[in-house]
Design a protein around this motif. Structure first.
Motif, PDB file in Angstrom:
ATOM      1  N   ALA A 100    -175.297  66.641  37.776  1.00 50.37           N
ATOM      2  CA  ALA A 100    -175.392  67.852  36.961  1.00 50.37           C
ATOM      3  C   ALA A 100    -175.799  69.060  37.795  1.00 50.37           C
ATOM      4  CB  ALA A 100    -176.386  67.635  35.829  1.00 50.37           C
ATOM      5  N   ALA A 101    -176.549  68.834  38.867  1.00 52.27           N
ATOM      6  CA  ALA A 101    -177.003  69.940  39.709  1.00 52.27           C
ATOM      7  C   ALA A 101    -175.888  70.474  40.604  1.00 52.27           C
ATOM      8  CB  ALA A 101    -178.173  69.487  40.572  1.00 52.27           C
ATOM      9  N   ALA A 102    -174.855  69.673  40.833  1.00 54.95           N
ATOM     10  CA  ALA A 102    -173.787  70.074  41.743  1.00 54.95           C
ATOM     11  C   ALA A 102    -172.460  70.317  41.045  1.00 54.95           C
ATOM     12  CB  ALA A 102    -173.596  69.004  42.819  1.00 54.95           C
ATOM     13  N   ARG A 103    -172.296  69.766  39.854  1.00 58.09           N
ATOM     14  CA  ARG A 103    -170.979  69.741  39.192  1.00 58.09           C
ATOM     15  C   ARG A 103    -170.338  71.115  39.086  1.00 58.09           C
ATOM     16  NH1 ARG A 103    -171.914  67.306  33.769  1.00 58.09           N
ATOM     17  NH2 ARG A 103    -173.120  69.237  33.571  1.00 58.09           N
ATOM     18  N   ASP A 104    -171.086  72.127  38.690  1.00 63.30           N
ATOM     19  CA  ASP A 104    -170.506  73.433  38.387  1.00 63.30           C
ATOM     20  C   ASP A 104    -170.727  74.473  39.477  1.00 63.30           C
ATOM     21  OD1 ASP A 104    -169.597  72.500  35.891  1.00 63.30           O
ATOM     22  OD2 ASP A 104    -171.575  72.853  34.998  1.00 63.30           O
ATOM     23  N   LEU A 105    -171.166  74.038  40.638  1.00 65.71           N
ATOM     24  CA  LEU A 105    -171.327  74.982  41.736  1.00 65.71           C
ATOM     25  C   LEU A 105    -169.961  75.500  42.186  1.00 65.71           C
ATOM     26  CD1 LEU A 105    -174.011  73.167  43.911  1.00 65.71           C
ATOM     27  CD2 LEU A 105    -174.317  75.302  42.641  1.00 65.71           C
ATOM     28  N   PRO A 106    -169.894  76.724  42.711  1.00 65.32           N
ATOM     29  CA  PRO A 106    -168.609  77.242  43.201  1.00 65.32           C
ATOM     30  C   PRO A 106    -168.036  76.347  44.299  1.00 65.32           C
ATOM     31  CG  PRO A 106    -170.255  78.990  43.092  1.00 65.32           C
ATOM     32  CD  PRO A 106    -170.987  77.697  42.856  1.00 65.32           C
ATOM     33  N   ILE A 107    -166.721  76.375  44.404  1.00 67.55           N
ATOM     34  CA  ILE A 107    -166.032  75.608  45.437  1.00 67.55           C
ATOM     35  C   ILE A 107    -165.877  76.464  46.688  1.00 67.55           C
ATOM     36  CG2 ILE A 107    -163.785  74.646  46.104  1.00 67.55           C
ATOM     37  CD1 ILE A 107    -163.526  73.570  43.265  1.00 67.55           C
ATOM     38  N   VAL A 108    -166.309  75.909  47.813  1.00 63.31           N
ATOM     39  CA  VAL A 108    -166.087  76.510  49.121  1.00 63.31           C
ATOM     40  C   VAL A 108    -165.062  75.628  49.822  1.00 63.31           C
ATOM     41  CG1 VAL A 108    -167.147  77.168  51.317  1.00 63.31           C
ATOM     42  CG2 VAL A 108    -168.420  77.456  49.177  1.00 63.31           C
ATOM     43  N   SER A 109    -163.831  76.096  49.905  1.00 61.59           N
ATOM     44  CA  SER A 109    -162.715  75.289  50.411  1.00 61.59           C
ATOM     45  C   SER A 109    -162.310  75.824  51.777  1.00 61.59           C
ATOM     46  CB  SER A 109    -161.538  75.352  49.436  1.00 61.59           C
ATOM     47  OG  SER A 109    -160.430  74.606  49.902  1.00 61.59           O
ATOM     48  N   MET A 110    -162.999  75.359  52.819  1.00 62.89           N
ATOM     49  CA  MET A 110    -162.866  75.959  54.140  1.00 62.89           C
ATOM     50  C   MET A 110    -161.842  75.289  55.041  1.00 62.89           C
ATOM     51  SD  MET A 110    -164.566  78.652  54.093  1.00 62.89           S
ATOM     52  CE  MET A 110    -164.184  78.993  55.794  1.00 62.89           C
ATOM     53  N   HIS A 111    -161.187  74.236  54.569  1.00 66.14           N
ATOM     54  CA  HIS A 111    -160.140  73.618  55.390  1.00 66.14           C
ATOM     55  C   HIS A 111    -159.063  73.088  54.467  1.00 66.14           C
ATOM     56  CE1 HIS A 111    -158.099  71.514  58.585  1.00 66.14           C
ATOM     57  NE2 HIS A 111    -158.145  70.400  57.894  1.00 66.14           N
ATOM     58  N   GLY A 112    -157.881  73.697  54.527  1.00 65.63           N
ATOM     59  CA  GLY A 112    -156.784  73.252  53.683  1.00 65.63           C
ATOM     60  C   GLY A 112    -155.482  73.885  54.120  1.00 65.63           C
ATOM     61  N   HIS A 113    -154.441  73.592  53.367  1.00 62.42           N
ATOM     62  CA  HIS A 113    -153.095  73.999  53.773  1.00 62.42           C
ATOM     63  C   HIS A 113    -152.315  74.617  52.609  1.00 62.42           C
ATOM     64  CE1 HIS A 113    -153.664  71.831  57.581  1.00 62.42           C
ATOM     65  NE2 HIS A 113    -154.300  70.940  56.837  1.00 62.42           N
ATOM     66  N   ILE A 114    -153.018  75.358  51.758  1.00 57.66           N
ATOM     67  CA  ILE A 114    -152.357  76.038  50.660  1.00 57.66           C
ATOM     68  C   ILE A 114    -151.465  77.148  51.210  1.00 57.66           C
ATOM     69  CG2 ILE A 114    -152.760  77.385  48.562  1.00 57.66           C
ATOM     70  CD1 ILE A 114    -153.523  74.386  48.470  1.00 57.66           C
ATOM     71  N   ASP A 115    -150.324  77.369  50.567  1.00 57.56           N
ATOM     72  CA  ASP A 115    -149.370  78.383  51.003  1.00 57.56           C
ATOM     73  C   ASP A 115    -149.918  79.770  50.701  1.00 57.56           C
ATOM     74  OD1 ASP A 115    -147.209  79.924  51.668  1.00 57.56           O
ATOM     75  OD2 ASP A 115    -145.898  79.168  50.085  1.00 57.56           O
ATOM     76  N   VAL A 116    -150.274  80.506  51.749  1.00 57.62           N
ATOM     77  CA  VAL A 116    -150.858  81.832  51.545  1.00 57.62           C
ATOM     78  C   VAL A 116    -149.843  82.790  50.938  1.00 57.62           C
ATOM     79  CG1 VAL A 116    -150.321  82.653  53.875  1.00 57.62           C
ATOM     80  CG2 VAL A 116    -152.232  83.636  52.623  1.00 57.62           C
ATOM     81  N   ALA A 117    -148.560  82.610  51.214  1.00 55.25           N
ATOM     82  CA  ALA A 117    -147.542  83.490  50.644  1.00 55.25           C
ATOM     83  C   ALA A 117    -147.497  83.365  49.127  1.00 55.25           C
ATOM     84  CB  ALA A 117    -146.178  83.170  51.245  1.00 55.25           C
ATOM     85  N   ALA A 118    -147.708  82.145  48.613  1.00 54.04           N
ATOM     86  CA  ALA A 118    -147.712  81.954  47.165  1.00 54.04           C
ATOM     87  C   ALA A 118    -148.885  82.681  46.516  1.00 54.04           C
ATOM     88  CB  ALA A 118    -147.767  80.466  46.834  1.00 54.04           C
ATOM     89  N   LEU A 119    -150.035  82.675  47.175  1.00 49.49           N
ATOM     90  CA  LEU A 119    -151.184  83.407  46.651  1.00 49.49           C
ATOM     91  C   LEU A 119    -150.941  84.911  46.711  1.00 49.49           C
ATOM     92  CD1 LEU A 119    -154.180  81.406  48.151  1.00 49.49           C
ATOM     93  CD2 LEU A 119    -153.592  81.607  45.743  1.00 49.49           C
ATOM     94  N   ALA A 120    -150.310  85.375  47.780  1.00 49.35           N
ATOM     95  CA  ALA A 120    -150.048  86.803  47.913  1.00 49.35           C
ATOM     96  C   ALA A 120    -149.060  87.285  46.861  1.00 49.35           C
ATOM     97  CB  ALA A 120    -149.529  87.112  49.320  1.00 49.35           C
ATOM     98  N   ALA A 121    -148.024  86.493  46.624  1.00 45.82           N
ATOM     99  CA  ALA A 121    -147.019  86.874  45.627  1.00 45.82           C
ATOM    100  C   ALA A 121    -147.533  86.705  44.205  1.00 45.82           C
ATOM    101  CB  ALA A 121    -145.751  86.042  45.826  1.00 45.82           C
ATOM    102  N   ASP A 122    -148.391  85.706  43.996  1.00 43.93           N
ATOM    103  CA  ASP A 122    -148.938  85.382  42.677  1.00 43.93           C
ATOM    104  C   ASP A 122    -147.845  85.183  41.630  1.00 43.93           C
ATOM    105  OD1 ASP A 122    -151.179  84.750  41.137  1.00 43.93           O
ATOM    106  OD2 ASP A 122    -151.239  86.744  40.219  1.00 43.93           O
ATOM    107  N   SER A 123    -146.752  84.595  42.061  1.00 44.80           N
ATOM    108  CA  SER A 123    -145.669  84.285  41.129  1.00 44.80           C
ATOM    109  C   SER A 123    -145.980  83.005  40.378  1.00 44.80           C
ATOM    110  CB  SER A 123    -144.351  84.115  41.899  1.00 44.80           C
ATOM    111  OG  SER A 123    -144.044  85.281  42.619  1.00 44.80           O
ATOM    112  N   PRO A 124    -145.396  82.826  39.197  1.00 43.79           N
ATOM    113  CA  PRO A 124    -145.605  81.555  38.483  1.00 43.79           C
ATOM    114  C   PRO A 124    -145.130  80.373  39.320  1.00 43.79           C
ATOM    115  CG  PRO A 124    -144.527  83.182  37.070  1.00 43.79           C
ATOM    116  CD  PRO A 124    -144.513  83.740  38.459  1.00 43.79           C
ATOM    117  N   PHE A 125    -145.812  79.246  39.192  1.00 48.47           N
ATOM    118  CA  PHE A 125    -145.324  78.035  39.838  1.00 48.47           C
ATOM    119  C   PHE A 125    -143.978  77.673  39.233  1.00 48.47           C
ATOM    120  CE2 PHE A 125    -149.978  77.599  40.348  1.00 48.47           C
ATOM    121  CZ  PHE A 125    -150.027  77.505  41.725  1.00 48.47           C
ATOM    122  N   PRO A 126    -143.031  77.200  40.045  1.00 49.83           N
ATOM    123  CA  PRO A 126    -141.655  77.040  39.544  1.00 49.83           C
ATOM    124  C   PRO A 126    -141.495  76.000  38.441  1.00 49.83           C
ATOM    125  CG  PRO A 126    -141.879  76.147  41.768  1.00 49.83           C
ATOM    126  CD  PRO A 126    -143.138  76.893  41.478  1.00 49.83           C
TER     127      PRO A 126
END
Length: 478
Positions: free
Chosen positions: A30-56
């Motif tokens: 309960a003390a950790a469940r709702d803490l913000p996520i710090v996601s410092m290593h991953g491979h999400i497509d930055v172009a998709a975030l920049a465009a913010d288009s709907p997922f296909p």
């Protein structure tokens, strides 16, 4: 589950079954469940975030890019083209609904895997699906998820907020123009205007002289840096310039995925000669290329000691085990296999040079479980510059994460950890992965409390550290 019963997830999933431990784990989680996520290593497509288009569509979001998922289905007889993976070809499935049906029909193959846990979380907690996947429910679930994806609340940037992601780092080639990051630095910010989406410098293709496209990639490096790379000195200067550009764009780390952890430097004249040969198009032997890649890891560490970028190292994976698959479909298609990895001798040159450096920091990951307690925990437990990375890839399953905690904590403690990082390409799996890690850590800490090895208030504080404070500290600019 009967057909008329709504699909729900047990609130105590992945917590200890022991009746003594479970209530303690509840309180810690309960003390950790709702803490913000710090996601410092991953491979999400930055172009998709920049465009913010709907997922296909559901298949392109949840199936096609997730090599955890596709590799299991391939092991059971599916082909990558049937799952929509790879370049266009006559046998490539282009109907997302057909791809989704294959996934749902193979649902039973994921029993007992972390992929099953993540997918359940995504489908139920994020998309509100009430039917368990199967051949019979595939179309109904597809329609449910597709309806959600049409809602602006399910666009990429909105999901950053919904998932509670405070900051997320992508992984970018050294020659990236970083334009998507420049756009996001203005449009997607946190408290005080701080950027929430950060680049990470990934120079791997440039550090292996025997890569078929090495000279082509060096040309990309030269164009991006604005420098004419003609020899070893200008090659190093171009890498420094790109690191500076990444740092100016908000980067906090570099990322290195070499086969070996070796960091032995070469004499400068040998390194100069090897780069000269490679630039001239002359053949470089496998032994020379291996020695040069180790040399360049040392050089990357030296640069990190100057510019403060955290050096992430995750060796020990034999990439593209099936050469024909790599040739046709490209990298990262599920055919990367862990191998035995040695760290004590391999990291010695860097740690002797920079292990006590006030600026340098390395985070070392492994997929070799034997290395946890034998080498990495003792190293992280004495060198102030070294942090031990979270279990990743084949080790980010519940039991493997428990084994990790048991293997390393008694030697390295908690403070020498990176905290959890998710290392994912599947955007919607991020909250699921962090949720699982927080539950597993709560269970481990509950056992320490029950055995009177830790007080409850200490366990609660440690859970928050592992989930939130340690990753922020491990990747903090120094």
């Amino acid at each position: 589950m009967p057909d008329d019963t709504a699909w729900t997830l047990h609130p105590d999933r992945a917590l200890p079954a022991d009746p003594t431990l479970r209530p303690i784990a509840h309180e810690i989680f309960a003390a950790a469940r709702d803490l913000p996520i710090v996601s410092m290593h991953g491979h999400i497509d930055v172009a998709a975030l920049a465009a913010d288009s709907p997922f296909p569509d559901p298949a392109q979001l949840l199936v096609v890019p997730d090599h955890y998922l596709t590799r299991m289905l391939v092991s059971q007889g599916a082909t990558l083209p049937e799952l929509g993976v790879g370049p266009d070809s006559p046998d490539k499935e282009t109907d997302p609904r057909a791809i989704w049906r294959r996934f749902c029909a193979g649902w039973k193959h994921f029993r007992g895997t972390p992929t099953r846990y993540w997918l359940e979380h995504e489908l139920v907690e994020i998309f509100g699906v009430t039917r368990r996947p199967s051949a019979e429910t595939a179309d109904l679930i597809y329609d449910e998820v597709a309806e959600r994806l049409a809602d602006p609340a399910f666009r990429p940037r909105a999901l950053l907020d919904r998932f509670g992601i405070e900051v997320i780092a992508t992984t970018d080639p050294a020659w990236s123009d970083l334009s998507a990051h420049a756009k996001l630095a203005i449009e997607v910010t946190g408290p005080g205007g701080a950027p929430r989406v950060l680049p990470t410098f990934r120079p791997d293709p440039l550090l292996h002289l025997d890569r078929p496209r090495w000279r082509e990639d060096v040309s990309r490096l030269a164009a991006a840096s604005g420098l004419d790379v003609t020899d070893y000195a200008t090659y190093l200067e171009a890498l420094r310039e790109r690191r500076a550009a990444f740092r100016a764009a908000g980067a906090l780390a570099t990322d290195h995925g070499h086969l070996l952890a070796d960091t032995t430097p070469l004499p400068d004249d040998v390194a100069r000669a090897l780069v000269g040969k490679a630039l001239a198009g002359e053949a470089v032997t496998a032994a020379e290329a291996t020695a040069f890649s180790a040399h360049m890891l040392f050089q990357m560490a030296a640069m990190s000691a100057q510019d403060g970028l955290v050096m992430q190292l995750h060796p020990g994976v034999l990439r593209d085990h099936d050469g024909a698959v790599a040739e046709r479909f490209g990298p990262d298609k599920g055919y990367d296999i862990p191998v035995v990895t040695e760290y004590a001798q391999a990291l010695r040159p860097v740690l002797e040079a920079f292990g006590h450096h006030e600026v340098f920091r390395m985070i070392a990951f492994t997929v070799d479980e034997d290395a946890f307690s034998r080498e990495l925990a003792p190293l992280a437990g004495v060198y102030p510059a070294l942090r031990l990375g979270a279990p990743w890839w084949f080790l980010d399953a519940p039991d493997a994460m428990r084994r990790f905690r048991e293997a390393v904590t008694e030697t390295a403690g908690f403070s020498n950890m990176s905290g959890f990082v998710d290392d994912t390409r599947a955007f919607c799996s991020i909250p699921a992965r962090h949720d699982l890690a927080r539950r597993v850590d709560a269970g481990y800490l509950a056992r320490l409390v029950a055995e009177h090895r830790l007080d409850l208030d200490e366990a609660v504080e440690t859970a928050a550290d592992l989930a939130y404070h340690l990753p922020k500290a491990a990747y903090a600019s120094r």
